[in-house]
Design a protein around this motif. Structure first.
Motif, PDB file in Angstrom:
ATOM      1  N   UNK A  32       0.821  -1.209   0.000  1.00 50.60           N
ATOM      2  CA  UNK A  32       0.000   0.000   0.000  1.00 50.60           C
ATOM      3  C   UNK A  32       0.854   1.258   0.000  1.00 50.60           C
ATOM      4  N   UNK A  33       1.951   1.231   0.757  1.00 52.08           N
ATOM      5  CA  UNK A  33       2.783   2.429   0.858  1.00 52.08           C
ATOM      6  C   UNK A  33       4.127   2.068   1.455  1.00 52.08           C
ATOM      7  N   UNK A  34       5.098   2.939   1.216  1.00 48.85           N
ATOM      8  CA  UNK A  34       6.401   2.873   1.873  1.00 48.85           C
ATOM      9  C   UNK A  34       6.483   4.104   2.761  1.00 48.85           C
ATOM     10  N   UNK A  35       6.703   3.875   4.057  1.00 53.07           N
ATOM     11  CA  UNK A  35       6.588   4.955   5.031  1.00 53.07           C
ATOM     12  C   UNK A  35       7.857   5.062   5.866  1.00 53.07           C
ATOM     13  N   UNK A  36       7.870   6.050   6.748  1.00 51.55           N
ATOM     14  CA  UNK A  36       8.987   6.210   7.672  1.00 51.55           C
ATOM     15  C   UNK A  36       9.123   4.961   8.538  1.00 51.55           C
ATOM     16  N   UNK A  37      10.335   4.714   8.965  1.00 50.13           N
ATOM     17  CA  UNK A  37      10.607   3.492   9.739  1.00 50.13           C
ATOM     18  C   UNK A  37       9.718   3.394  10.968  1.00 50.13           C
ATOM     19  N   UNK A  38       9.427   4.509  11.601  1.00 48.74           N
ATOM     20  CA  UNK A  38       8.647   4.493  12.834  1.00 48.74           C
ATOM     21  C   UNK A  38       7.179   4.806  12.598  1.00 48.74           C
ATOM     22  N   UNK A  39       6.685   4.526  11.413  1.00 56.94           N
ATOM     23  CA  UNK A  39       5.274   4.765  11.110  1.00 56.94           C
ATOM     24  C   UNK A  39       4.383   3.989  12.080  1.00 56.94           C
ATOM     25  N   UNK A  40       3.255   4.565  12.488  1.00 56.45           N
ATOM     26  CA  UNK A  40       2.370   3.862  13.431  1.00 56.45           C
ATOM     27  C   UNK A  40       1.740   2.629  12.792  1.00 56.45           C
TER      28      UNK A  40
END
Length: 454
Positions: A32-40
């Motif tokens: 779905x997405x690539x997010x920041x390492x600390x994504x909730x």
């Protein structure tokens, strides 16, 4: 089975623009997405891979599963388990060594039936070009094969005859019109036939005797012919299992000219060298043969420079008796190396010694093969919308190959006893974890793939 919502984190996530700390959110079967390492988490199951590499699953476009007809050689169940254990999430199966060969729509249907419900990873299929089947090529393409394979020299099985220039001239305009790639076993038979047969004084157990029987000139001449035909017809041409440096200038010039020609090499050509192959050790037999250290070094230089675009296993197993290891006769033994589960660690061990990072591995073994098969809109990269095909592996962990615990049907491999870096921890196919630390999913989660369909 429906895939869960996942959030996979790694400090070394291999993305199209490089390696960095990131989190990959998976919804159902897709990224779905690539997010920041600390994504909730936002309700997703969190998998923290720590410093292990999170990479797109490998796409292996050169696998012989040999089913139906020669399932005692391998089979979809065992081949796809080996793939999963090796981080391979998709492979494209070769059209020969099964009975019937995939040279007609009926042959494809029988192969689809044989694979149904037995696959731990996704599997697509190449069709075959053999003498007299030009009229079958368009129907095979429309039925869903991803391209076509041919042999210029004898294949070793009666069901898949090798083609000459007249056959190629009949087939290549059709393939050019379809936009289908032609994968070529490139050894020119006239060169092979001109080699004097071993004399009574030549020991068939000596590796050098076998090596002389398949000279590098056979590859070079075959590639010269294919470049000329590629130029004439505009057909996409892919040279499989390149095993000589002599053809590299020809391939480099052809690509500089703008011709649609690519090449692969294989882990065994990138790791072994003729000088280290013992006499009688027929588990090393393949065609073209493994050549000397100078060739190995040149193939690595070409891979790093982009003159060779990808690495594929050419997994070609057979029953142990056909390897004839007790007799050690190179000419009586079946030619083929069992390696599907080991491609990642073997290639990585050699790559890291040359300063290459996991992003190069992802290009050679995921992205480029996906492009060859026309699967790059779904496979081969960690990007939104792609299938959630992922592998988590430890780049610094070392292991010794124990052939008895490999998942291939038969524990015969020249890699036995070798020490390699790169331990696969987990493999995900469309969001489902199919392998984790030696254990497999309860039910096979792979699917059969057809071009433009599912």
């Amino acid at each position: 089975m429906s895939a869960p919502s996942l959030l996979l984190r790694s400090t070394r996530t291999v993305l199209p623009d490089g390696v960095r700390a990131a989190a990959v959110r998976v919804l159902g079967e897709r990224i779905a997405s690539v997010e920041a390492w600390d994504a909730p988490a936002n309700g997703a199951e969190v998998v923290d891979a720590g410093d292990a590499v999170l990479m797109p699953g490998l796409v292996d476009t050169h696998v012989h599963a040999n089913e139906p007809g020669r399932t005692e050689w391998e089979g979809f169940a065992t081949a796809t388990r080996a793939a999963a254990a090796g981080g391979v999430t998709t492979f494209v199966e070769m059209p020969l060594n099964s009975i019937p060969a995939t040279t007609s729509v009926d042959g494809l249907r029988q192969k689809l039936d044989a694979a149904q419900g037995r696959c731990s990873v996704d599997v697509g299929f190449w069709g075959g070009v053999v003498p007299g089947n030009a009229d079958d090529l368009r129907p095979l393409w429309e039925a869903g094969v991803f391209g076509f394979k041919c042999f210029l020299s004898p294949s070793g099985v009666d069901e898949f005859g090798n083609v000459g220039e007249a056959d190629l001239r009949a087939a290549m305009p059709i393939l050019a019109d379809l936009g289908a790639p032609l994968l070529v076993h490139a050894e020119w038979p006239a060169v092979l036939d001109a080699v004097p047969p071993p004399s009574a004084h030549d020991d068939p157990r000596r590796y050098v005797t076998y090596l002389r029987s398949r000279p590098a000139e056979a590859e070079t001449e075959a590639i010269r012919v294919m470049i000329a035909l590629c130029r004439e017809f505009g057909t996409r041409v892919h040279i499989v299992h390149l095993a000589t440096e002599q053809a590299l200038p020809l391939l480099r010039a052809a690509r500089a000219e703008g011709l649609p020609i690519t090449a692969e090499s294989c882990p065994h050509y990138l790791h072994f060298a003729a000088e280290r192959i013992p006499d009688g050790a027929t588990e090393y037999k393949c065609a073209p043969p493994i050549r000397g250290e100078r060739t190995r070094a040149a193939l690595w230089e070409a891979l790093l420079a982009g003159d060779v675009q990808m690495v594929a296993s050419d997994h070609s197993p057979c029953p142990p008796a056909m390897k004839g290891m007790a007799a050690g006769d190179w000419f009586a033994a079946w030619g083929g190396i069992t390696s599907l589960q080991l491609g990642l660690p073997v290639t990585w061990t050699e790559a890291r010694a040359r300063g290459a990072g996991p992003e190069r591995l992802a290009e050679w073994m995921s992205a480029a093969p996906a492009r060859l098969a026309g699967l790059d809109d779904r496979k081969g990269a960690i990007a939104p919308g792609r299938d959630a095909d992922l592998v988590v592996w430890e780049p610094d962990a070392a292991f010794t190959v124990d052939a008895e615990v490999l998942q291939h049907r038969h524990p015969v491999t020249p890699y036995a006893g070798g020490v390699f870096c790169g331990v696969v921890r987990s493999t995900y196919v469309r969001g489902q974890r199919v392998y984790h630390d030696g254990r497999f999913a309860d039910e096979p989660a792979g699917r059969t793939l057809l071009r433009d369909r599912g």
